[in-house]
Scaffold this motif. Structure first.
Motif, PDB file in Angstrom:
ATOM      1  N   SER A 314      11.676  15.711   3.340  1.00  0.00           N
ATOM      2  CA  SER A 314      10.503  14.851   3.102  1.00  0.00           C
ATOM      3  C   SER A 314       9.661  15.682   2.287  1.00  0.00           C
ATOM      4  O   SER A 314       8.847  14.894   1.412  1.00  0.00           O
ATOM      5  CB  SER A 314       9.844  14.592   4.687  1.00  0.00           C
ATOM      6  OG  SER A 314       8.758  13.755   4.583  1.00  0.00           O
ATOM      7  N   ALA A 317      10.516  14.896  -1.522  1.00  0.00           N
ATOM      8  CA  ALA A 317      10.291  13.489  -1.840  1.00  0.00           C
ATOM      9  C   ALA A 317       8.795  13.407  -1.937  1.00  0.00           C
ATOM     10  O   ALA A 317       8.271  12.675  -2.796  1.00  0.00           O
ATOM     11  CB  ALA A 317      10.808  12.469  -0.759  1.00  0.00           C
ATOM     12  N   GLU A 318       8.077  14.030  -1.020  1.00  0.00           N
ATOM     13  CA  GLU A 318       6.529  13.635  -0.986  1.00  0.00           C
ATOM     14  C   GLU A 318       6.088  14.429  -2.479  1.00  0.00           C
ATOM     15  O   GLU A 318       4.995  14.002  -3.004  1.00  0.00           O
ATOM     16  CB  GLU A 318       5.827  14.442   0.059  1.00  0.00           C
ATOM     17  CG  GLU A 318       6.140  13.401   1.288  1.00  0.00           C
ATOM     18  CD  GLU A 318       5.625  14.390   2.388  1.00  0.00           C
ATOM     19  OE1 GLU A 318       5.026  15.389   2.428  1.00  0.00           O
ATOM     20  OE2 GLU A 318       5.627  13.819   3.747  1.00  0.00           O
ATOM     21  N   ARG A 322      13.894  14.003  -6.381  1.00  0.00           N
ATOM     22  CA  ARG A 322      14.835  13.180  -5.776  1.00  0.00           C
ATOM     23  C   ARG A 322      15.676  14.159  -4.613  1.00  0.00           C
ATOM     24  O   ARG A 322      16.208  15.049  -5.081  1.00  0.00           O
ATOM     25  CB  ARG A 322      15.918  12.761  -6.862  1.00  0.00           C
ATOM     26  CG  ARG A 322      15.001  11.710  -7.928  1.00  0.00           C
ATOM     27  CD  ARG A 322      15.668  11.619  -9.173  1.00  0.00           C
ATOM     28  NE  ARG A 322      17.073  10.925  -9.117  1.00  0.00           N
ATOM     29  CZ  ARG A 322      17.385   9.479  -8.948  1.00  0.00           C
ATOM     30  NH1 ARG A 322      16.122   8.858  -9.378  1.00  0.00           N
ATOM     31  NH2 ARG A 322      18.334   9.055  -8.843  1.00  0.00           N
ATOM     32  N   HIS A 344       7.603  11.142   9.872  1.00  0.00           N
ATOM     33  CA  HIS A 344       7.924  11.245   8.275  1.00  0.00           C
ATOM     34  C   HIS A 344       8.552   9.934   8.073  1.00  0.00           C
ATOM     35  O   HIS A 344       9.382   9.392   8.685  1.00  0.00           O
ATOM     36  CB  HIS A 344       8.978  12.396   8.058  1.00  0.00           C
ATOM     37  CG  HIS A 344       8.409  13.952   8.286  1.00  0.00           C
ATOM     38  ND1 HIS A 344       7.533  14.591   7.448  1.00  0.00           N
ATOM     39  CD2 HIS A 344       8.866  14.680   9.271  1.00  0.00           C
ATOM     40  CE1 HIS A 344       7.473  15.725   7.898  1.00  0.00           C
ATOM     41  NE2 HIS A 344       8.266  15.905   9.010  1.00  0.00           N
ATOM     42  N   LEU A 346      10.626   8.444   6.059  1.00  0.00           N
ATOM     43  CA  LEU A 346      11.804   8.412   4.910  1.00  0.00           C
ATOM     44  C   LEU A 346      12.088   7.155   4.445  1.00  0.00           C
ATOM     45  O   LEU A 346      12.599   7.172   3.232  1.00  0.00           O
ATOM     46  CB  LEU A 346      12.912   9.083   5.796  1.00  0.00           C
ATOM     47  CG  LEU A 346      12.936  10.681   6.081  1.00  0.00           C
ATOM     48  CD1 LEU A 346      14.345  11.034   6.710  1.00  0.00           C
ATOM     49  CD2 LEU A 346      12.617  11.541   5.286  1.00  0.00           C
ATOM     50  N   GLN A 348      10.298   4.892   3.469  1.00  0.00           N
ATOM     51  CA  GLN A 348       9.413   4.533   2.240  1.00  0.00           C
ATOM     52  C   GLN A 348       9.985   5.363   1.122  1.00  0.00           C
ATOM     53  O   GLN A 348      10.054   4.916  -0.243  1.00  0.00           O
ATOM     54  CB  GLN A 348       7.991   5.091   2.381  1.00  0.00           C
ATOM     55  CG  GLN A 348       7.040   4.637   1.146  1.00  0.00           C
ATOM     56  CD  GLN A 348       5.723   5.358   1.489  1.00  0.00           C
ATOM     57  OE1 GLN A 348       5.329   5.533   2.586  1.00  0.00           O
ATOM     58  NE2 GLN A 348       4.937   5.604   0.310  1.00  0.00           N
ATOM     59  N   HIS A 349      10.543   6.841   1.139  1.00  0.00           N
ATOM     60  CA  HIS A 349      10.998   7.362   0.122  1.00  0.00           C
ATOM     61  C   HIS A 349      12.338   6.826  -0.387  1.00  0.00           C
ATOM     62  O   HIS A 349      12.725   6.870  -1.541  1.00  0.00           O
ATOM     63  CB  HIS A 349      11.229   8.925   0.580  1.00  0.00           C
ATOM     64  CG  HIS A 349       9.953   9.641   0.878  1.00  0.00           C
ATOM     65  ND1 HIS A 349       8.982   9.791   0.155  1.00  0.00           N
ATOM     66  CD2 HIS A 349       9.790  10.505   2.086  1.00  0.00           C
ATOM     67  CE1 HIS A 349       7.931  10.517   0.836  1.00  0.00           C
ATOM     68  NE2 HIS A 349       8.549  10.808   1.899  1.00  0.00           N
ATOM     69  N   GLU A 350      12.998   6.231   0.587  1.00  0.00           N
ATOM     70  CA  GLU A 350      14.013   5.706   0.176  1.00  0.00           C
ATOM     71  C   GLU A 350      13.977   4.511  -0.664  1.00  0.00           C
ATOM     72  O   GLU A 350      14.693   4.075  -1.736  1.00  0.00           O
ATOM     73  CB  GLU A 350      15.057   5.186   1.458  1.00  0.00           C
ATOM     74  CG  GLU A 350      16.485   4.663   1.193  1.00  0.00           C
ATOM     75  CD  GLU A 350      17.214   4.341   2.574  1.00  0.00           C
ATOM     76  OE1 GLU A 350      18.376   4.874   2.756  1.00  0.00           O
ATOM     77  OE2 GLU A 350      16.526   3.857   3.481  1.00  0.00           O
ATOM     78  N   GLU A 352      11.539   3.842  -2.566  1.00  0.00           N
ATOM     79  CA  GLU A 352      10.984   4.228  -3.874  1.00  0.00           C
ATOM     80  C   GLU A 352      11.867   5.043  -4.766  1.00  0.00           C
ATOM     81  O   GLU A 352      11.479   5.623  -5.798  1.00  0.00           O
ATOM     82  CB  GLU A 352       9.601   5.180  -3.473  1.00  0.00           C
ATOM     83  CG  GLU A 352       8.580   4.202  -2.981  1.00  0.00           C
ATOM     84  CD  GLU A 352       7.203   5.057  -2.552  1.00  0.00           C
ATOM     85  OE1 GLU A 352       7.371   6.182  -2.778  1.00  0.00           O
ATOM     86  OE2 GLU A 352       6.366   4.314  -2.303  1.00  0.00           O
ATOM     87  N   ARG A 354      13.492   7.829  -4.044  1.00  0.00           N
ATOM     88  CA  ARG A 354      13.466   9.274  -3.983  1.00  0.00           C
ATOM     89  C   ARG A 354      14.544   9.937  -3.163  1.00  0.00           C
ATOM     90  O   ARG A 354      14.567  11.115  -3.196  1.00  0.00           O
ATOM     91  CB  ARG A 354      12.008   9.893  -3.825  1.00  0.00           C
ATOM     92  CG  ARG A 354      11.264   9.384  -4.935  1.00  0.00           C
ATOM     93  CD  ARG A 354       9.862  10.245  -4.755  1.00  0.00           C
ATOM     94  NE  ARG A 354       9.034   9.897  -3.305  1.00  0.00           N
ATOM     95  CZ  ARG A 354       8.114   8.968  -3.398  1.00  0.00           C
ATOM     96  NH1 ARG A 354       7.906   8.147  -4.589  1.00  0.00           N
ATOM     97  NH2 ARG A 354       7.465   8.383  -2.101  1.00  0.00           N
ATOM     98  N   LEU A 355      14.821   8.945  -2.271  1.00  0.00           N
ATOM     99  CA  LEU A 355      15.813   9.384  -1.222  1.00  0.00           C
ATOM    100  C   LEU A 355      16.751   8.940  -1.053  1.00  0.00           C
ATOM    101  O   LEU A 355      16.960   7.529  -1.196  1.00  0.00           O
ATOM    102  CB  LEU A 355      15.214   9.696   0.101  1.00  0.00           C
ATOM    103  CG  LEU A 355      16.057   9.821   1.571  1.00  0.00           C
ATOM    104  CD1 LEU A 355      16.629  11.160   1.277  1.00  0.00           C
ATOM    105  CD2 LEU A 355      15.205   9.239   2.677  1.00  0.00           C
TER     106      LEU A 355
END
Length: 499
Positions: A314, A317-318, A322, A344, A346, A348-350, A352, A354-355
């Protein structure tokens, strides 16, 4: 251009463990096979204008090896002839296409030719007299038409079995190979063995009297899977790596050999540090993990290994990095739910980009197939951080040797690519911290974080220790920690922890 002139399309390098030795005069010229990883094992490929035997039991990928060798030649402008002595050309063509080889197109342009030289069986079951001189003439005609440099004979068993006298069969084969080499061809012959090819290559003594090189392919059952390995038994006049090396067959790619390569760093990573996701843990590690380092978090179940891995992902990604998670114990939905419970997002990161979460049940593939898939994912997504949770889930898939080679393979790969990685491993004892995985890879690991339970005043608490931090000072104190809805919280040092 003749076959001999075109032998330079191969892997070159200085004499030594990583080179083929040709440029220093320590090895004969070699031809690249196009088999990922094999040319490293063979230090450049197979010797040019010579005969190589590929021997193995049924299902060991001999025909795949042979087809890939010819396909690489076509890609390099070297035409090839595939002499089939058992399987019909129509079946071979279809099978090789599943590996990504455009055989029909190559046939149309004249760079690939099948020669069906199978013994003819009469209506009553008898076999018509077979002449290796006739076979040589058929090959010569195909070579003249294509200008071939590479030749495959698959498989010799069908022809050799027609000769009762071993001495006669051996002499006939020697004459055939001499004739083919006289055409300037690099010849690859496949032989099926009844047992382990290391002990029962063939009753005709091909490996001793005919072939310049011998490659053994094995297909051995380990647990619930079969494991394929490859060994270069001999290579006359050329250097090569010794010992068994695992390989697998990947649809669309063919054979992929998985040698453990010499450690090498693609770029100077400097002294840049990456946060672990926890400021207190960063301080214990002397400022965080070095970029390109590999960290192992080990401990019994429930101590917080996945939580530490989640915070590491996390935080990356923040920061706009990647990151990839290989989850072998939980589904994607479980991973996202648990992360939300620790604060966390995750998902949202996915969204966008990044994850990337790869949730894989260990039993869906062999260890070698998992290794190839993980390397492919990393190559496509190009992350700066990866997490593997948990390596221990893969232990049951094969023998201790296979598991050790898998662990070394993946950790070596991520270190070579300069990716920061964190892997988790479970300890079998609830009140201890050491794991089987740790003993296998401790020399490759830069950071080891030990999580364990400690008995204090008739209660069980969690403890964290940084056992190892390569290239940096670190705080080796035993620190208590707790887990709440905001994640992991490091506390004070323990006094006497007991267990």
């Amino acid at each position: 251009m003749s076959g001999t002139d075109r032998t330079v399309e191969r892997v070159r390098g200085p004499r030594g463990l990583g080179g083929d030795g040709h440029e220093t005069g320590a090895s004969v010229p070699k031809l690249a096979t196009g088999i990922s990883g094999f040319d490293h094992v063979a230090m450049g490929g197979i010797p040019a204008s010579r005969a190589t035997v590929v021997a193995g039991q049924a299902g060991s990928a001999k025909t795949v090896f042979a087809g890939q060798f010819l396909a690489e030649g076509v890609r390099l402008g070297q035409a090839g002839v595939f002499v089939t002595l058992e399987e019909p050309a129509v079946d071979l063509r279809a099978n090789l296409q599943t590996l990504g080889f455009s055989v029909p197109d190559w046939e149309a342009e004249g760079s690939w030719r099948f020669v069906d030289a199978s013994p003819v069986v009469r209506a009553g079951g008898t076999v018509e007299p077979y002449s290796l001189d006739t076979l040589a003439a058929q090959v010569g005609h195909a070579v003249d038409q294509t200008g071939a440099d590479r030749l495959v004979l698959d498989s010799l068993n069908a022809v050799l079995s027609l000769h009762e006298d071993v001495g006669v069969a051996r002499q006939a084969l020697r004459s055939l190979i001499a004739s083919l080499r006289g055409m300037g061809l690099t010849v690859l012959l496949t032989v099926e063995t009844p047992g382990d090819p290391g002990g029962t290559l063939s009753r005709y003594g091909i490996e001793e009297f005919v072939a310049d090189s011998v490659v053994l392919l094995r297909n051995v059952r380990e647990g619930t899977f079969r494991r394929r390995t490859l060994e270069v038994l001999k290579m006359r006049g050329a250097m090569h790596h010794k010992g068994d090396v695992p390989f697998t067959v990947v649809p669309g790619r063919g054979m992929v050999v998985l040698p453990v390569r010499e450690p090498e760093q693609a770029a100077n990573l400097g002294d840049e540090r990456l946060t672990t996701g926890d400021a207190e843990l960063d301080a214990m590690c002397g400022g965080g993990f070095f970029r390109g380092s590999c960290a192992l978090v080990t401990g019994p179940t429930g101590t917080g290994k996945t939580l530490l891995a989640t915070e590491f992902l996390s935080s990356g990604a923040e920061n706009g990095e990647r990151v990839v998670l290989f989850a072998f114990e939980e589904t994607r939905e479980q991973v996202l739910r648990n992360a939300r419970g620790w604060g966390h997002d995750l998902e949202q990161h996915e969204r966008e980009g990044r994850l990337l979460i790869q949730s894989l049940y260990p039993e869906v593939a062999s260890l070698d197939d998992h290794l190839v898939e993980m390397k492919d994912v990393v190559s496509r997504f190009e992350p700066t951080r990866i997490v593997i949770d948990s390596l221990s889930a893969l232990e049951r898939l094969g023998s201790p040797t296979a598991y050790r080679e898998f662990v070394i393979g993946i950790t070596s790969f991520v270190k070579e690519t300069g990716i920061a990685s964190l892997v988790t491993a479970s300890a079998p004892d609830l009140m201890a911290g050491a794991s089987v995985t740790e003993s296998h890879i401790s020399g490759l690991i830069d950071v080891i974080i030990l999580l364990r339970y400690a008995e204090v005043d008739s209660s069980v608490r969690r403890a964290l220790t940084v056992l190892k931090m390569r290239g940096s000072r670190h705080d080796s104190a035993i620190r208590e920690f707790t887990i709440d809805d905001t994640g992991l919280r490091l506390g004070d040092r323990f006094g006497d922890t007991g267990g």
